[in-house]
Write a protein that holds these residues in place. Sequence first.
Motif, short mmCIF file in Angstrom:
data_model
loop_
_atom_site.label_atom_id
_atom_site.label_comp_id
_atom_site.label_asym_id
_atom_site.label_seq_id
_atom_site.Cartn_x
_atom_site.Cartn_y
_atom_site.Cartn_z
N ALA A 1 15.84 84.00 42.88
CA ALA A 1 16.37 84.79 44.00
C ALA A 1 15.23 85.47 44.75
O ALA A 1 15.25 85.56 45.98
CB ALA A 1 17.38 85.82 43.50
N ALA A 2 14.23 85.97 44.02
CA ALA A 2 13.10 86.64 44.67
C ALA A 2 12.31 85.68 45.55
O ALA A 2 11.88 86.05 46.64
CB ALA A 2 12.18 87.26 43.62
N VAL A 3 12.10 84.45 45.08
CA VAL A 3 11.37 83.47 45.88
C VAL A 3 12.18 83.11 47.12
O VAL A 3 11.64 82.98 48.22
CB VAL A 3 11.06 82.22 45.04
CG1 VAL A 3 10.46 81.11 45.91
CG2 VAL A 3 10.08 82.58 43.91
N ALA A 4 13.49 82.94 46.96
CA ALA A 4 14.35 82.55 48.08
C ALA A 4 14.52 83.67 49.09
O ALA A 4 14.50 83.45 50.30
CB ALA A 4 15.71 82.09 47.57
N SER B 1 18.94 73.35 37.62
CA SER B 1 19.54 72.57 38.70
C SER B 1 20.72 73.32 39.33
O SER B 1 20.86 73.36 40.57
CB SER B 1 20.00 71.21 38.17
OG SER B 1 20.63 70.46 39.17
N ALA B 2 21.56 73.93 38.51
CA ALA B 2 22.70 74.68 39.03
C ALA B 2 22.23 75.91 39.81
O ALA B 2 22.81 76.27 40.85
CB ALA B 2 23.61 75.10 37.88
N LEU B 3 21.19 76.57 39.32
CA LEU B 3 20.63 77.72 40.02
C LEU B 3 20.08 77.31 41.38
O LEU B 3 20.32 77.98 42.40
CB LEU B 3 19.53 78.34 39.16
CG LEU B 3 18.78 79.53 39.73
CD1 LEU B 3 19.72 80.68 40.05
CD2 LEU B 3 17.70 79.98 38.73
N HIS B 4 19.36 76.19 41.41
CA HIS B 4 18.83 75.66 42.67
C HIS B 4 19.97 75.41 43.65
O HIS B 4 19.91 75.83 44.82
CB HIS B 4 18.07 74.36 42.36
CG HIS B 4 17.51 73.68 43.56
ND1 HIS B 4 16.92 72.44 43.49
CD2 HIS B 4 17.45 74.04 44.87
CE1 HIS B 4 16.52 72.08 44.70
NE2 HIS B 4 16.82 73.03 45.55
N LYS B 5 21.02 74.77 43.18
CA LYS B 5 22.16 74.45 44.05
C LYS B 5 22.82 75.72 44.57
O LYS B 5 23.18 75.82 45.76
CB LYS B 5 23.16 73.60 43.28
CG LYS B 5 24.36 73.16 44.11
CD LYS B 5 25.28 72.26 43.28
CE LYS B 5 26.51 71.84 44.09
NZ LYS B 5 27.42 70.99 43.29
N ALA B 6 22.99 76.72 43.71
CA ALA B 6 23.67 77.95 44.11
C ALA B 6 22.89 78.69 45.19
O ALA B 6 23.46 79.19 46.16
CB ALA B 6 23.88 78.85 42.90
N LEU B 7 21.57 78.76 45.04
CA LEU B 7 20.77 79.49 46.01
C LEU B 7 20.58 78.71 47.30
O LEU B 7 20.60 79.28 48.39
CB LEU B 7 19.41 79.84 45.41
CG LEU B 7 19.42 81.00 44.41
CD1 LEU B 7 18.10 81.08 43.67
CD2 LEU B 7 19.71 82.31 45.12
N ALA B 8 20.41 77.41 47.19
CA ALA B 8 20.23 76.59 48.39
C ALA B 8 21.51 76.56 49.22
O ALA B 8 21.48 76.62 50.45
CB ALA B 8 19.81 75.17 48.01
N ALA B 9 22.66 76.49 48.56
CA ALA B 9 23.94 76.42 49.28
C ALA B 9 24.25 77.73 49.97
O ALA B 9 24.85 77.76 51.04
CB ALA B 9 25.06 76.06 48.31
N GLY B 10 23.79 78.86 49.38
CA GLY B 10 24.10 80.16 49.97
C GLY B 10 23.33 80.44 51.23
O GLY B 10 23.78 81.21 52.07
N GLY C 1 27.95 86.62 44.05
CA GLY C 1 28.93 85.87 43.27
C GLY C 1 28.41 84.51 42.86
O GLY C 1 28.68 84.04 41.74
N ALA C 2 27.64 83.85 43.75
CA ALA C 2 27.07 82.55 43.41
C ALA C 2 26.09 82.68 42.25
O ALA C 2 26.05 81.83 41.34
CB ALA C 2 26.37 81.95 44.63
N LEU C 3 25.29 83.75 42.23
CA LEU C 3 24.39 83.98 41.09
C LEU C 3 25.19 84.28 39.83
O LEU C 3 24.85 83.82 38.74
CB LEU C 3 23.44 85.13 41.39
CG LEU C 3 22.27 84.85 42.34
CD1 LEU C 3 21.49 86.12 42.61
CD2 LEU C 3 21.36 83.78 41.74
#
Length: 618
Positions: free
Chosen positions: A84-87, A28-37, A58-60
């Motif tokens: 990260a690769a999918v995003a 969930s935290a990973l999802h939030k970090a990548l979506a917010a970026g 930095g978010a990762l």
Amino acid sequence: MLLASLSPAARDEIQRLLYGPCEPSFVSALHKALAAGGRPDASAAGTGRGEQLLRRLGALGEVLPSGHDPFVDPARLAAAQAWAAVADPPLCLAALVHHVLCRGSMAHLSDEPDRLAPEMAALRAGRAKGVYLITEAGQANSHLATRTRAVFDPVGGGFVLHTPDPDAAKFASAGTLDVPQTGVVLARLFTGETDRGVFAFVVPLTHDKGLLPGIEVSSPIGLGALPLDYVQVRFHHVRVPYAHWLSDGARIGGDGAFHDPAGSPEQRLQRTLRVGQGLWACMPAIAAATSRQSAVQAVNYARQRRTQGRLAPGVPLLSYRAQQRVVLGALADAFALTCAAHGAREVWTQSLSAPAPAESGEAMSFTPWAAVSRPLAAYKAVAVRMAARVTADCQHRCGVSGHLDMNRLAAYHGFHHAFDAAGGDSQLILYDIGRALVEQGPVAAEPDPPPLDPPVTSPRWWSAVLRRHQEELTRRLARRRDAGAATPFDAWNPLLEEAGLLGGTYATRLVAQDLAQTLDETQDRTLAQALAPLAALHGVTSAHRWAGPLLTLGTLRPQDVEALPAVADRLCDAVLPHLPLLTEAFSHPDDIAAAPLTATDYNAALETTLTWTRAETA
């Protein structure tokens, strides 16, 4: 939401299948970090591309475990890279270099990591970009013959880093000149005139106003498949403090005496490069994630898209066997890669807890990679090749839609296709593995090999086929190697393609074994019923793809190969009822894999991305 209808135990099993021991809170935290970026946008007011990249790195870093060691939790690191690769594939590549190769080298090769704490903290927080400088532009197999020099200065106590000629320039993603960059540079260490082998050194390259003294970079070098800021880099007598030498147990005494526990320059190179195991261990997870997303998109497209072919106007593409074998086969291969991600992570986890090897490792030949870790190098090679094929097949089966940038299939394919050479050339890895398998000793032949068991529809059948094929190919190559050639080059030069095939068999067998083991360990009956035909389909379609080599050695008979398409069709029929569950489980959230091809109504989703212009009436 079919996942919600499953038992908690089944949902936990799917979570472990996709992310290993990672907790849902981490995902969930990973999802939030990548979506917010978001994705990089050079037009953002007041923000350059380099600054945006630093924020995302930095978010990762924030979702990874605290501290300086990025390898402390391999499952989290692999999952972060995969998402990260999918995003955004270029972000994944930057993060692999930044968090795995650069930070990993500092944490695991420095004897005094506390003295590098400021540099490591800046990298984790995204205040500086990490760069790994290993490849030299002027010669093949440069990893085996590094020519950049780091000369020990007994007076100043540090080192002088220098590029001796243009052919020794480093090729790296170091062209982001508007932000601070910290490089880990591989160079050949000299004390006096004595070559001590290849070590890594921490070298600041840029600050926020540009290049630092002694650093020279070329004009940008474009690479569309992996779009980062590539340049060639030269060093002009750059002074490097002693604490920035990643000495890995080596030391230079006050009297100038040199001591290295590696024992030889060849072993030193292997030890310096062992940080690459992190990249290879993450690559199957990356390949699995992008392949799952690609297959989900291709299945979604094939279910919706109606063909006007005269055989059956109006039926969806997925009704055609030719389409089923490819897109459901892609889903099966993505599942196999998901299982291989667990196998690779387990090998890497064990290697992290093992002591550094003494001088008894595998000899290097074409590359150092197989000698550093044969299984992890094999996982890297097979994963990127499988993912490149899966994403290319999915792209092709989605027609023009598969080539639209917004659907990302082209980006996924470009990433893996380019990584066949990057991160350790896959073909050279397979040559080395095949040669090493023959050199390690003969395999006894079975006088009368029994029929293959289990049956072709079993998830274990493909692993059994590959075991037999590997053994026979090893025996055949050993006989041909021993045919009287005068030198190792004369012996192996005509056999390299077969050695590569043997290495590929070994790597493919690793995946098949991981797949079978995953099925054995699946406890929920509903989930097992969905995954078993998918696993068998991977084996059958792979065997059909390998038909030429399997027939040549007699591993399979002509009638066995002739029957494979019909078996694949039966397995497709067994997979089809489970497609809604499988695609829901394998897909990433819409704000991570934002693509019209993931939508319930593809045409409507594509329409929302368009604006229209109409000519004014007279």
